[in-house]
Design a protein around this motif. Structure first.
Motif, PDB file in Angstrom:
ATOM      1  N   LYS A  30       1.112  -1.218   0.211  1.00  0.00           N
ATOM      2  CA  LYS A  30      -0.052   0.231  -0.326  1.00  0.00           C
ATOM      3  C   LYS A  30       0.781   1.337  -0.241  1.00  0.00           C
ATOM      4  CE  LYS A  30      -3.874   2.550   2.145  1.00  0.00           C
ATOM      5  NZ  LYS A  30      -5.052   2.681   3.804  1.00  0.00           N
ATOM      6  N   VAL A  31       0.834   1.905  -1.155  1.00  0.00           N
ATOM      7  CA  VAL A  31       1.507   2.924  -0.873  1.00  0.00           C
ATOM      8  C   VAL A  31       0.762   4.166  -1.371  1.00  0.00           C
ATOM      9  CG1 VAL A  31       3.212   1.942  -1.676  1.00  0.00           C
ATOM     10  CG2 VAL A  31       1.402   2.632  -3.469  1.00  0.00           C
ATOM     11  N   ASN A  32       1.199   4.921  -1.335  1.00  0.00           N
ATOM     12  CA  ASN A  32       1.057   7.037  -1.359  1.00  0.00           C
ATOM     13  C   ASN A  32       1.232   7.279  -3.311  1.00  0.00           C
ATOM     14  OD1 ASN A  32       2.901   8.872  -1.313  1.00  0.00           O
ATOM     15  ND2 ASN A  32       2.523   8.816   0.754  1.00  0.00           N
ATOM     16  N   SER A  33       0.643   8.123  -3.066  1.00  0.00           N
ATOM     17  CA  SER A  33       0.447   8.458  -5.178  1.00  0.00           C
ATOM     18  C   SER A  33       2.120   8.945  -5.180  1.00  0.00           C
ATOM     19  CB  SER A  33      -0.110   9.725  -4.982  1.00  0.00           C
ATOM     20  OG  SER A  33      -1.896   9.209  -5.589  1.00  0.00           O
ATOM     21  N   ASP A  34       2.888   9.841  -4.030  1.00  0.00           N
ATOM     22  CA  ASP A  34       4.267  10.531  -4.007  1.00  0.00           C
ATOM     23  C   ASP A  34       5.464   9.557  -4.309  1.00  0.00           C
ATOM     24  OD1 ASP A  34       3.528  13.020  -3.671  1.00  0.00           O
ATOM     25  OD2 ASP A  34       4.024  13.273  -1.775  1.00  0.00           O
ATOM     26  N   GLN A  35       4.971   8.398  -3.158  1.00  0.00           N
ATOM     27  CA  GLN A  35       5.681   6.909  -2.611  1.00  0.00           C
ATOM     28  C   GLN A  35       5.260   6.281  -4.316  1.00  0.00           C
ATOM     29  OE1 GLN A  35       4.284   5.906   0.485  1.00  0.00           O
ATOM     30  NE2 GLN A  35       5.285   6.219   1.933  1.00  0.00           N
ATOM     31  N   ARG A  36       4.104   5.790  -4.618  1.00  0.00           N
ATOM     32  CA  ARG A  36       4.548   5.894  -5.870  1.00  0.00           C
ATOM     33  C   ARG A  36       5.198   6.304  -7.124  1.00  0.00           C
ATOM     34  NH1 ARG A  36       0.300   6.294  -9.940  1.00  0.00           N
ATOM     35  NH2 ARG A  36      -1.351   7.272  -8.347  1.00  0.00           N
ATOM     36  N   ARG A  37       4.744   7.192  -7.352  1.00  0.00           N
ATOM     37  CA  ARG A  37       5.579   8.180  -8.700  1.00  0.00           C
ATOM     38  C   ARG A  37       6.956   8.182  -8.436  1.00  0.00           C
ATOM     39  NH1 ARG A  37       0.617  12.161  -8.325  1.00  0.00           N
ATOM     40  NH2 ARG A  37       2.073  13.170  -6.923  1.00  0.00           N
ATOM     41  N   ALA A  38       7.885   8.266  -6.951  1.00  0.00           N
ATOM     42  CA  ALA A  38       9.107   7.817  -6.688  1.00  0.00           C
ATOM     43  C   ALA A  38       9.430   6.268  -6.770  1.00  0.00           C
ATOM     44  CB  ALA A  38       9.515   7.805  -5.175  1.00  0.00           C
ATOM     45  N   LEU A  39       8.665   5.408  -6.611  1.00  0.00           N
ATOM     46  CA  LEU A  39       8.948   4.303  -7.108  1.00  0.00           C
ATOM     47  C   LEU A  39       8.777   3.936  -8.524  1.00  0.00           C
ATOM     48  CD1 LEU A  39       6.591   1.494  -4.658  1.00  0.00           C
ATOM     49  CD2 LEU A  39       9.418   1.815  -5.063  1.00  0.00           C
TER      50      LEU A  39
END
Length: 262
Positions: A150-159
């Protein structure tokens, strides 16, 4: 049983279809693509359509199309208050039309249609607006043997950004290496054990500790020899940039290396 409709016929969509079809707790009720010819080889196994108005009820509609097409396709869906998720690493969950419940089911992996993939090794990054749809995405990931995160949008973009470095950029470096070996008539395959060992090493230690080579050693003579050997100016630029980056990371003397080739 989780019922799924897939929208799109690209690399990700194809691998997800194969994974869902093999899962005991998932049923693909329909597969949509605007060019139905791209689904021809699957038409005996699943109901296919190129008509959005003919979409049947499903627990989740997975949009697996190019990033630029996600928003428009979600707007064209002829229903409301159903659960729609896209598979992109960089597109916001809010780019999906708000008439439906929205989520992200992002498999963080490189996909090619004709290259086999052990889907159970793929991490699935999930995101929803509201908590009630999270369990469904977790269950969907679990049904194909994947671990969900489970990730938020900022974390997903960073990944996704980090994935470009470790996948797309590293593959371009492989291409440069292939051009270098090909120019001298030596087989690129000789480098493959090194590629695998480098990838395996970062499973055990950090990339910082795994770093080796002339830049880390500050081996100026070898660096100058390499630059002299490189006839392609773009390859030279890449070599200089990477050498500088490694030196900075490793705390090596940052005085520039002059190109000895004249």
């Amino acid at each position: 049983m989780i019922t799924v409709t897939i929208l799109g016929a690209g690399n990700v969509a194809t691998h997800l279809y194969k994974a869902f079809s093999a899962a005991k707790t998932v049923k693909v009720v329909q597969w949509y693509n605007r060019d139905i010819r791209k689904l021809a080889m699957f038409q005996n196994d699943v109901e296919t359509t190129d008509d959005l108005s003919q979409l049947k009820p499903a627990d989740i509609y997975i949009i697996a199309v190019s990033d630029d097409a996600i928003s428009e396709l979600s707007e064209q869906l002829p229903f409301e208050d159903r659960f729609v998720a896209h598979t992109s690493g960089s597109v916001s969950v809010y780019d999906l039309d708000k008439k439906n419940r929205r989520g992200v089911f992002y498999p963080l992996q490189t996909f090619s249609k004709d290259v086999p993939l052990a889907i159970e090794t793929v991490p699935i990054c999930i995101e929803t607006i509201g908590k009630k749809d999270t369990p469904l995405l977790k269950a969907l990931g679990k049904s194909i043997g994947c671990k969900t995160h489970k990730v938020n949008s900022d974390q997903r973009r960073a990944l996704h950004l980090a994935a470009v470095f470790v996948n797309n950029f590293s593959n371009q470096l492989y291409r440069v290496a292939h051009e270098i070996t090909e120019a001298e008539g030596v087989e690129f395959d000789i480098l493959k054990p090194l590629i695998l060992e480098t990838a395996n090493k970062v499973q055990l230690i950090s990339p910082y500790l795994a770093q080796t080579g002339p830049a880390k050693r500050n081996d100026k003579k070898t660096i100058k020899k390499h630059l002299k050997l490189l006839e392609n100016e773009q390859h030279q630029a890449i070599y200089k940039l990477m050498t500088s980056a490694i030196k900075k990371t490793q705390g090596v003397d940052m005085r520039p290396v002059k190109n000895s080739k004249k």
